[in-house]
Design an enzyme around this catalytic site. Sequence first.
Site, PDB file in Angstrom:
ATOM      1  N   ARG A  38       0.833  -1.256  -0.113  1.00 17.14           N
ATOM      2  CA  ARG A  38       0.064  -0.060   0.014  1.00 17.14           C
ATOM      3  C   ARG A  38       0.918   1.322  -0.067  1.00 17.14           C
ATOM      4  O   ARG A  38       1.762   1.370   0.614  1.00 17.14           O
ATOM      5  CB  ARG A  38      -1.047   0.056   1.201  1.00 17.14           C
ATOM      6  CG  ARG A  38      -1.861  -1.104   1.331  1.00 17.14           C
ATOM      7  CD  ARG A  38      -3.001  -1.043   0.238  1.00 17.14           C
ATOM      8  NE  ARG A  38      -3.775  -2.163   0.345  1.00 17.14           N
ATOM      9  CZ  ARG A  38      -4.049  -3.389  -0.205  1.00 17.14           C
ATOM     10  NH1 ARG A  38      -3.462  -3.315  -1.306  1.00 17.14           N
ATOM     11  NH2 ARG A  38      -4.966  -4.052  -0.073  1.00 17.14           N
ATOM     12  N   GLU A  39       0.470   2.333  -0.811  1.00 12.65           N
ATOM     13  CA  GLU A  39       1.217   3.457  -0.811  1.00 12.65           C
ATOM     14  C   GLU A  39       0.298   4.356  -0.169  1.00 12.65           C
ATOM     15  O   GLU A  39      -1.157   4.520  -0.662  1.00 12.65           O
ATOM     16  CB  GLU A  39       1.477   3.890  -2.396  1.00 12.65           C
ATOM     17  CG  GLU A  39       2.498   3.073  -3.017  1.00 12.65           C
ATOM     18  CD  GLU A  39       2.756   3.570  -4.226  1.00 12.65           C
ATOM     19  OE1 GLU A  39       1.842   3.790  -4.971  1.00 12.65           O
ATOM     20  OE2 GLU A  39       3.677   2.856  -5.028  1.00 12.65           O
ATOM     21  N   ARG A  65      -5.902  25.794  -7.997  1.00 10.54           N
ATOM     22  CA  ARG A  65      -5.355  24.643  -7.110  1.00 10.54           C
ATOM     23  C   ARG A  65      -4.552  23.875  -8.221  1.00 10.54           C
ATOM     24  O   ARG A  65      -4.909  23.465  -9.227  1.00 10.54           O
ATOM     25  CB  ARG A  65      -6.464  23.656  -6.623  1.00 10.54           C
ATOM     26  CG  ARG A  65      -7.407  24.368  -5.688  1.00 10.54           C
ATOM     27  CD  ARG A  65      -6.618  24.454  -4.404  1.00 10.54           C
ATOM     28  NE  ARG A  65      -7.354  24.753  -3.272  1.00 10.54           N
ATOM     29  CZ  ARG A  65      -6.733  24.959  -1.950  1.00 10.54           C
ATOM     30  NH1 ARG A  65      -5.427  24.899  -1.848  1.00 10.54           N
ATOM     31  NH2 ARG A  65      -7.744  25.288  -0.946  1.00 10.54           N
ATOM     32  N   GLU A  93      -8.982  30.053   9.871  1.00 16.03           N
ATOM     33  CA  GLU A  93      -9.121  30.055   8.504  1.00 16.03           C
ATOM     34  C   GLU A  93     -10.054  30.978   8.118  1.00 16.03           C
ATOM     35  O   GLU A  93      -9.954  31.770   7.117  1.00 16.03           O
ATOM     36  CB  GLU A  93      -9.403  28.496   8.004  1.00 16.03           C
ATOM     37  CG  GLU A  93      -8.154  27.637   7.947  1.00 16.03           C
ATOM     38  CD  GLU A  93      -7.138  27.993   7.237  1.00 16.03           C
ATOM     39  OE1 GLU A  93      -7.242  28.730   6.129  1.00 16.03           O
ATOM     40  OE2 GLU A  93      -6.138  27.759   7.720  1.00 16.03           O
ATOM     41  N   GLU A  97      -8.700  33.731   5.597  1.00 14.34           N
ATOM     42  CA  GLU A  97      -9.046  33.583   4.219  1.00 14.34           C
ATOM     43  C   GLU A  97     -10.319  34.677   3.670  1.00 14.34           C
ATOM     44  O   GLU A  97     -10.156  35.094   2.747  1.00 14.34           O
ATOM     45  CB  GLU A  97      -9.584  32.265   3.846  1.00 14.34           C
ATOM     46  CG  GLU A  97      -8.650  31.303   4.083  1.00 14.34           C
ATOM     47  CD  GLU A  97      -8.788  29.904   3.403  1.00 14.34           C
ATOM     48  OE1 GLU A  97      -9.899  29.697   3.225  1.00 14.34           O
ATOM     49  OE2 GLU A  97      -7.989  29.113   3.248  1.00 14.34           O
ATOM     50  N   PRO A 115     -10.157   7.876   0.857  1.00 14.88           N
ATOM     51  CA  PRO A 115      -9.371   6.930   1.849  1.00 14.88           C
ATOM     52  C   PRO A 115      -8.794   5.768   1.049  1.00 14.88           C
ATOM     53  O   PRO A 115      -8.221   4.641   1.628  1.00 14.88           O
ATOM     54  CB  PRO A 115     -10.791   6.440   2.392  1.00 14.88           C
ATOM     55  CG  PRO A 115     -11.881   6.673   1.485  1.00 14.88           C
ATOM     56  CD  PRO A 115     -11.415   7.928   0.754  1.00 14.88           C
ATOM     57  N   GLY A 116      -9.025   5.761  -0.360  1.00 13.89           N
ATOM     58  CA  GLY A 116      -8.216   4.876  -1.006  1.00 13.89           C
ATOM     59  C   GLY A 116      -6.767   4.855  -1.108  1.00 13.89           C
ATOM     60  O   GLY A 116      -5.933   4.010  -1.090  1.00 13.89           O
ATOM     61  N   GLU A 141       1.741  33.152   3.073  1.00 16.94           N
ATOM     62  CA  GLU A 141       2.387  34.106   1.990  1.00 16.94           C
ATOM     63  C   GLU A 141       2.331  33.606   0.286  1.00 16.94           C
ATOM     64  O   GLU A 141       2.588  34.146  -0.587  1.00 16.94           O
ATOM     65  CB  GLU A 141       3.923  34.124   2.150  1.00 16.94           C
ATOM     66  CG  GLU A 141       4.765  33.082   2.240  1.00 16.94           C
ATOM     67  CD  GLU A 141       6.144  33.321   2.928  1.00 16.94           C
ATOM     68  OE1 GLU A 141       7.143  32.285   2.217  1.00 16.94           O
ATOM     69  OE2 GLU A 141       6.498  34.174   3.557  1.00 16.94           O
ATOM     70  N   GLU A 143      -0.545  31.923  -0.501  1.00 18.87           N
ATOM     71  CA  GLU A 143      -1.894  31.898  -0.757  1.00 18.87           C
ATOM     72  C   GLU A 143      -2.511  32.995  -1.324  1.00 18.87           C
ATOM     73  O   GLU A 143      -2.520  33.973  -0.808  1.00 18.87           O
ATOM     74  CB  GLU A 143      -2.773  31.469   0.698  1.00 18.87           C
ATOM     75  CG  GLU A 143      -4.120  30.990   0.309  1.00 18.87           C
ATOM     76  CD  GLU A 143      -4.481  30.491   1.894  1.00 18.87           C
ATOM     77  OE1 GLU A 143      -5.159  29.734   1.989  1.00 18.87           O
ATOM     78  OE2 GLU A 143      -4.274  31.118   2.813  1.00 18.87           O
TER      79      GLU A 143
END
Length: 185
Positions: A38-39, A65, A93, A97, A115-116, A141, A143
């Site tokens: 698993r990774e 993003r 936040e 923001e 969750p995979g 800085e 963002e």
Amino acid sequence: MTDYLNEKTITSKEIYTGNMISLHEEDVILPNGRTGNREIVKHPGAVAVLPITDNGDIIFVEQFRKATEQVLLEIPAGKIEPNEAKEKTAVRELEEEIGYTTKQLQYITSFYTSPGFANEIIHLYYTDALEEMEQKVDMDEDEFLEIKTLSLKEAEEYMQTTPANDIKTMYALLYFKQLGFDPSC
């Protein structure tokens, strides 16, 4: 519960550690007795807040993003800092923001984002007791974002007409719609 589905970790090796995540490779014993690999992306967790104004609108942020190569419309959210209470993250936040603070947060739910392969969990809060800050708090800085205020109807229309959306924001809107949430009450 279905404990027979559990996988037992045999070995765990940290492959990468960054500012926000770490990547681990784990060998596991599968439920059938065989071994697997698993990774896993490990993340400290995050908080998101659905902020409702006095007139019933929702305050969002638009932010590019890099992972998606697009600007997304999102509710305010951010990573939980080490030893930081979730409520403190939520207020921080909001202040960073959107320039608002609050003394009233209502916890809604928590959910895993992917969750995979990742353990990131987001804790969702709601507030309709926003107080605009006289002196703005500096954002991170690296963002850059724009504030956008929409009605619930406008937000739903945006989500329905945009091909790919932010899941925490969609989940927050869906959650309130399912409960018959009406911010104009």
